[in-house]
Design an enzyme around this catalytic site. Sequence first.
Site, mmCIF file in Angstrom:
data_model
loop_
_atom_site.group_PDB
_atom_site.id
_atom_site.type_symbol
_atom_site.label_atom_id
_atom_site.label_comp_id
_atom_site.label_asym_id
_atom_site.label_seq_id
_atom_site.Cartn_x
_atom_site.Cartn_y
_atom_site.Cartn_z
ATOM 1 N N ASP A 110 40.011 40.802 45.220
ATOM 2 C CA ASP A 110 38.662 41.377 45.077
ATOM 3 C C ASP A 110 37.514 40.789 45.990
ATOM 4 O O ASP A 110 37.178 39.723 45.841
ATOM 5 C CB ASP A 110 38.127 41.123 43.781
ATOM 6 C CG ASP A 110 39.001 42.037 42.691
ATOM 7 O OD1 ASP A 110 39.863 42.953 43.187
ATOM 8 O OD2 ASP A 110 38.649 41.776 41.442
ATOM 9 N N HIS A 140 40.940 41.210 30.283
ATOM 10 C CA HIS A 140 42.220 41.434 31.052
ATOM 11 C C HIS A 140 43.431 40.599 30.545
ATOM 12 O O HIS A 140 44.362 40.087 31.045
ATOM 13 C CB HIS A 140 42.241 40.816 32.411
ATOM 14 C CG HIS A 140 40.949 41.563 33.325
ATOM 15 N ND1 HIS A 140 41.069 43.072 33.371
ATOM 16 C CD2 HIS A 140 40.020 41.217 34.085
ATOM 17 C CE1 HIS A 140 40.075 43.489 34.312
ATOM 18 N NE2 HIS A 140 39.346 42.367 34.499
ATOM 19 N N ASP A 191 37.263 36.962 43.575
ATOM 20 C CA ASP A 191 36.468 37.768 43.059
ATOM 21 C C ASP A 191 35.201 37.609 43.724
ATOM 22 O O ASP A 191 34.243 37.490 42.997
ATOM 23 C CB ASP A 191 36.467 37.860 41.598
ATOM 24 C CG ASP A 191 37.862 38.068 40.912
ATOM 25 O OD1 ASP A 191 37.708 39.309 40.484
ATOM 26 O OD2 ASP A 191 38.622 37.361 41.241
ATOM 27 N N HIS A 239 46.635 38.164 42.268
ATOM 28 C CA HIS A 239 45.387 38.431 41.725
ATOM 29 C C HIS A 239 45.296 38.170 40.182
ATOM 30 O O HIS A 239 44.273 37.312 39.544
ATOM 31 C CB HIS A 239 44.653 39.739 42.232
ATOM 32 C CG HIS A 239 43.422 40.126 41.700
ATOM 33 N ND1 HIS A 239 42.267 39.039 42.071
ATOM 34 C CD2 HIS A 239 42.888 41.232 41.037
ATOM 35 C CE1 HIS A 239 41.064 39.733 41.525
ATOM 36 N NE2 HIS A 239 41.429 40.805 40.974
ATOM 37 N N VAL A 255 40.012 37.340 36.429
ATOM 38 C CA VAL A 255 39.119 37.085 35.061
ATOM 39 C C VAL A 255 37.820 36.235 35.920
ATOM 40 O O VAL A 255 38.186 35.257 36.459
ATOM 41 C CB VAL A 255 39.905 36.326 33.961
ATOM 42 C CG1 VAL A 255 38.911 35.589 33.114
ATOM 43 C CG2 VAL A 255 41.103 37.259 33.653
ATOM 44 N N ASN A 311 42.480 44.364 42.603
ATOM 45 C CA ASN A 311 42.527 45.790 42.010
ATOM 46 C C ASN A 311 41.402 46.312 42.643
ATOM 47 O O ASN A 311 41.400 47.708 42.961
ATOM 48 C CB ASN A 311 42.144 46.010 40.685
ATOM 49 C CG ASN A 311 41.050 44.928 40.200
ATOM 50 O OD1 ASN A 311 40.863 43.778 40.295
ATOM 51 N ND2 ASN A 311 40.070 45.774 39.388
ATOM 52 N N TYR A 345 33.993 44.638 47.066
ATOM 53 C CA TYR A 345 33.638 45.368 45.886
ATOM 54 C C TYR A 345 32.865 46.610 46.098
ATOM 55 O O TYR A 345 31.835 47.163 45.722
ATOM 56 C CB TYR A 345 32.570 44.619 44.895
ATOM 57 C CG TYR A 345 33.353 43.655 44.071
ATOM 58 C CD1 TYR A 345 33.738 43.895 42.729
ATOM 59 C CD2 TYR A 345 33.844 42.360 44.551
ATOM 60 C CE1 TYR A 345 34.592 43.195 41.889
ATOM 61 C CE2 TYR A 345 34.485 41.470 43.908
ATOM 62 C CZ TYR A 345 34.786 41.835 42.365
ATOM 63 O OH TYR A 345 35.618 41.005 41.732
#
Length: 571
Positions: A235, A383, A208, A373, A411, A291, A238
């Site tokens: 991720d 989540h 992320d 992920h 997360v 995602n 973004y």
Amino acid sequence: MTNSFKHKMGSASVPFIIGVVVLVMMSLLLKVDGGVQTTLEGPFKPVTVPLDKSFRGNAMDLPDTDPLVQRTVQGFEPEQISLSLSSSYASVWISWITGEFQIGDNIEPLDPESVGSIVEYGRYGRTMSHRSKGYSLVYSQLYPFEGLQNYTSGIIHHVRLTGLKPNTLYQYRCGDPSLSAMSEVHYFRTMPESGPNSYPSRIAVVGDLGLTYNTTSTVNHMISNHPDLVLLVGDVSYANMYLTNGTGTDCYSCSFSDTPIHETYQPRWDYWGRYMQPLISNVPIMVIEGNHELEEQAENKTFVAYSSRFAFPSEESGSSSTLYYSFNAGGIHFIMLGAYTSFDKSGEQYKWLEKDLASVEREVTPWLVATWHPPWYSTYTAHFREAECMRVEMEDLLYQYGVDIVFNGHVHAYERSNRVYNYTLDPCGPVYITVGDGGNREKMAITHADEPGNCPEPSSTPDKLINGGLFCGFNFTSGPAQGKFCWDRQPDYSAIRESSFGHGILEVKNETHALWIWHRNQDYYGIAGDEIYIVRQPQKCPVKPKVLKNLDMAPATIFKYLKEFVYSKIL
């Protein structure tokens, strides 16, 4: 040792004793060395590190005016150069982009055939006399709605180098020599040859990531640890936190709930590639989708930017998709799984996973590491149990084949588990590590599902992007949380959790011991926020048998399998 025990064990008693003594002595030495705990001392009592409200970092995205993300090349000179691994040490992928992206109403894609895809390379200190040619492509992000801006990329090049020597420093330049459009010289070191005593020195693990000022802190800390390989567990840029006109937000659904489609601002991918080039043009990066990479567009196309911008060893590892694949790095076999594609037992990914796991030779790659992920074992409210359907389908298979470590993101916090299987403490289960704290612009996860009033409504937990939002998270049927959807205290399987930005470093020392260190952004370089030796116990946790039916194998190999079987029955 009694005479009767000697008689029962026969000649196998000596290697048995040696194996046990070596494992115990190694654990003792490692514990004494700096006082680092090992998983053999677990399971550990759950720890929640108190939230440090004085340090929140800077979650602002780098603007397009920042010099770190601006285009600095001319014409068709390469930019956004990156490395990725093939399935073994002997091959790597070099990727880059030439030409400028276009965004607007009337865009005309560049011709991929107009610029060559050439890499000139050689061993460090020698001439770059080798040359490989690859392929090129252009992708578009198109929207079937008036007023939304379409995008087409620069020309993306992927070139595979083969015949490389293990653990060797190479130099290379990429581009099109016929146009005098070649990059500067970059360097990379190949992975060690696969074997039980052969490992990359340091593997950075991050999730992320995004492109905020927190990101820059994470990457700077990561560079200071001199990794040989970077794992990005989903991720990436973004770009889907923006409208096509470049307006961004920290919460898309909160700010843009009335858009006819989830928009993206694709130039954020180019900014990310430019910012990351100094690191990933010299250190290979292996990425799995999250995602935020879905990025729906016209004709229901998804994951187009992700699949186009990175090179994946999908074909080399027998996968038909960029969303799941595998590769070796020394004595480690990595399995990269896709949570946002079918994972049902009847589906292609599951069948591929079965075949891939069955092909792993643990005497060659003792360590088995899986990544995807969304985590299965996260105790944060965000989540919570979101990927339960994936766990139900795949956990048994991973357990049977003895996966040692699992890395997840999603997360936005840090958490490490005790060894666990099916929500139960199990000395043969994997250690699950969530590192979704790379620094993106969304809020950090700070609440836990086991705290009063924080247990989510079960029907709200499925994600429609995972298995169509099917509900699989039923109440627990046994243990301290029996009859409930959440625990009322930090679960036993959670060893430590903390809401801070950072990254992790995995240092595999030998076929049984690996050092895991999590580094927080707010600490000085080299300081550990969490540190533990993860210890494999192949003698206690034998994996699903693979080749005992092959009676033509070497006697030493037969003895190895018999020894592991004996160990499992005695210990």
